[in-house]
Design a protein around this motif. Structure first.
Motif, PDB file in Angstrom:
ATOM      1  N   LEU A   1       4.062  11.879   7.215  1.00  0.00           N
ATOM      2  CA  LEU A   1       2.904  12.771   7.319  1.00  0.00           C
ATOM      3  C   LEU A   1       3.178  13.810   8.394  1.00  0.00           C
ATOM      4  O   LEU A   1       3.433  13.477   9.547  1.00  0.00           O
TER       5      LEU A   1
ATOM      6  N   THR B   1       1.062  16.753   8.754  1.00  0.00           N
ATOM      7  CA  THR B   1      -0.076  17.524   8.254  1.00  0.00           C
ATOM      8  C   THR B   1      -0.630  18.540   9.258  1.00  0.00           C
ATOM      9  O   THR B   1      -1.585  19.248   8.947  1.00  0.00           O
TER      10      THR B   1
ATOM     11  N   ASP C   1       3.542  21.010   0.243  1.00  0.00           N
ATOM     12  CA  ASP C   1       2.823  21.829   1.218  1.00  0.00           C
ATOM     13  C   ASP C   1       1.878  22.776   0.484  1.00  0.00           C
ATOM     14  O   ASP C   1       2.191  23.245  -0.613  1.00  0.00           O
TER      15      ASP C   1
ATOM     16  N   GLY D   1       3.525  18.339   4.251  1.00  0.00           N
ATOM     17  CA  GLY D   1       3.364  19.398   5.254  1.00  0.00           C
ATOM     18  C   GLY D   1       4.700  20.031   5.588  1.00  0.00           C
ATOM     19  O   GLY D   1       5.646  19.335   5.957  1.00  0.00           O
TER      20      GLY D   1
ATOM     21  N   ASN E   1      -5.002  17.314  11.858  1.00  0.00           N
ATOM     22  CA  ASN E   1      -5.398  16.991  10.484  1.00  0.00           C
ATOM     23  C   ASN E   1      -4.998  15.544  10.193  1.00  0.00           C
ATOM     24  O   ASN E   1      -3.867  15.277   9.804  1.00  0.00           O
TER      25      ASN E   1
ATOM     26  N   ARG F   1      -1.410  20.737  -3.029  1.00  0.00           N
ATOM     27  CA  ARG F   1      -2.266  20.096  -2.043  1.00  0.00           C
ATOM     28  C   ARG F   1      -2.468  18.631  -2.397  1.00  0.00           C
ATOM     29  O   ARG F   1      -2.914  18.305  -3.499  1.00  0.00           O
TER      30      ARG F   1
END
Lengths: 95, 452
Positions: B116, B118, B34, B11, B263, B73
């Protein structure tokens, strides 16, 4: 930042659209006045989340289906097809 | 394609950028993956005037040694220390560092530690007509406009809840949209408590004042929400309700989002402990799994400044500078009051549960309607009987909606996290050798190169 000049030409369902550099495919589809897909019960849909989560904006680009148009920038000469019946199977790529 | 990093950040919003830059400065070999064409996440999305902090961090990121996988992704994490990502929109989207091989669309990313970052998405609530074209999220329309959709002269109604509404409305007004009205579902009393908290956050307060100046001719209604979008294929008008009053407003767009939901899917897939919908961390932001850290909105919706701070804390802790991380953690604790205040300010009015009619679609992927869902007792049962949440978004839109509508607990994340190409799913994954695991653990910019 998108330039004011519409310097990139692409097609949406065969119709040529000119957009500024930095424009997403989703925005180009809206500029062409087209829905992005037809839902399983036949509704015409357009983008919802704008960030690659909702999958409402998925279209076929140069023959490759299920592309999230809100996360892809327009490049010259791409062919975008919306509302494909093939899209109706929705979750077909989910095992 | 196989890559090894000391630290992999997932991210590239404010938290992820801050984490990647901080870790790289601490001498770590850092990867940043990302799914958007450019870093910045949702809040620092390019295509519009960016705040000074965004430009500063962008410069730092450009000057850093961080390897960027932009437009990729993450869809699986098959074993500890290994994350698998697929390129978005191949082969037109080539936003990645030139260092990354152009000819691959699936990447195995080995890492010593994982951060993380996200982010969050909007919460959508179903109401009659919400599936019409040009009904979008508030952030959704904003993103479309930043992605090149012109709104000059268009009539827009902005609705839902949260500070995002003002930010979006101000941006649309600067783009010469005619913002007809802003509808905040929370009553004035609920917002007043939040406003008093803002005095502890002068930067945020000033930003709010600026938004209000831009929107001085726009009505801002509290305790108000849309009860129906009207039109044939596209929205033409929206019916609003405030208390016992209801009226129609003509519009070209309805930008409607009910605050944010984190998320947490990747964290859940990794087995990190989640409580009340958010990732649980210790004070230096390590999750319940050693070596996996979490920064930004998945820990609690707190905005840009907190996300930047959390990115730095997680990166320092993951880089072995726990002492500095702990000193920053004290700064973070003082900011957590804002997270709680924001949550209270955005608490949804229970009457919003009455928004959907019997035939209102709740799951947009599979067109599952409210009447078909309400006879079920839980998410799993509804999924099995109606296919709710089983389309391509995998319940990311209807899940949070049903949590609110029916008090269901939505869960059970499974790979792939996103629909992925068959080629990526079956790409042969050789078991890592001892030497490779060692290389992943000791990776540095010199020795981590692509393996054939």
């Amino acid at each position: 930042m998108p330039e004011t000049t519409r310097s990139i030409a692409l097609t949406v369902n065969g119709v040529t659209v000119a957009v500024a550099s930095g424009t997403t495919v989703a925005a180009a589809v809206l500029l062409a006045g087209q829905p992005t897909r037809r839902s399983v019960s036949g509704e015409s849909r357009g983008p919802l989340c704008g960030m690659g989560i909702c999958f409402e904006c998925r279209v076929t680009i140069d023959g490759v289906p299920h592309q999230r148009s809100c996360q892809i920038l327009c490049t010259p000469g791409i062919h975008v097809i919306t509302n494909e019946l093939a899209e109706d199977s929705g979750g077909s790529r989910i095992p | 394609m196989k890559w090894s990093f000391d630290i992999l950040v997932v991210g590239a919003g404010p938290a992820g950028i801050a984490a990647a830059v901080t870790a790289a400065r601490a001498g770590q070999h850092v990867g940043l993956v990302d799914d958007n064409p450019a870093p910045g996440g949702q809040i620092w999305r390019t295509g519009a005037h960016l705040p000074a902090a965004a430009r500063q961090w962008q410069v730092r990121l450009d000057a850093s040694s961080v390897v960027r996988l932009q437009g990729w992704r993450v869809f699986d994490c098959p074993e500890p220390g290994l994350v698998v990502a697929e390129r978005n929109g191949a082969p037109w989207s080539r936003y990645t560092d030139a260092a990354i091989n152009e000819n691959h669309d699936c990447a195995e990313l080995h890492c010593g530690a994982l951060i993380l970052a996200t982010g969050a998405r909007e919460r959508f609530l179903p109401f009659p007509g919400w599936t019409l074209q040009n009904v979008m999220g508030a952030g959704g329309l904003d993103a479309m406009v930043r992605g090149g959709l012109p709104v000059a002269g268009k009539r827009v109604v902005v609705a839902g809840t949260g500070p995002l509404l003002l930010a979006v409305a101000a941006h649309l007004a600067r783009r010469k949209a005619n913002v007809a009205v802003i509808c905040e579902q929370a009553p004035w009393s609920q917002l007043a408590r939040f406003a008093s908290h803002m005095f502890a956050e002068p930067a945020k307060l000033w930003q709010g004042v600026q938004y209000r100046m831009t929107l001085r001719r726009t009505r801002y209604l509290t305790g108000t929400w849309p009860i129906a979008a009207l039109g044939r294929d596209r929205i033409e008008a929206v019916t609003l309700r405030q208390g016992g009053k209801q009226w129609d407003v003509d519009c070209d767009y309805l930008a409607c989002g009910f605050h944010l939901v984190p998320n947490t899917e990747l964290a859940e897939l990794l087995g990190c402990r989640i409580e009340n919908g958010f990732v649980v961390t210790d004070e230096v932001l390590q999750t319940s799994i050693p070596g996996i850290y979490c920064a930004g909105e998945p820990n609690g919706i707190g905005g840009v400044e907190l996300s930047l701070l959390e990115g730095r804390i997680a990166a320092l802790a993951a880089s072995g500078s726990a002492d500095i991380a702990r000193s920053l953690a004290r700064q973070r604790r003082r900011k957590l009051g804002f997270v709680r205040a924001l949550e209270q300010a955005c608490a949804l009015d229970p009457r919003l549960r009455e928004l959907p009619a019997q035939d209102t679609i709740v799951c947009r992927c599979e067109d599952v309607r409210h009447a078909a869902l309400r006879e079920h007792t839980g998410w799993r049962e509804a999924k099995l009987h109606t296919r709710c949440g089983m389309g391509p978004c995998q319940g990311r839109i209807c899940g949070p909606a049903t949590e609110f509508l029916f008090n269901w607990r939505v869960g059970s994340v499974r790979p792939p996290l996103f629909p992925s190409s068959v080629a990526s799913l079956v790409s042969p994954r050789e078991p890592a050798t001892g030497a490779e695991i060692l290389a992943a653990a000791n990776a540095s910019p010199e020795n981590s190169k692509e393996t054939p």
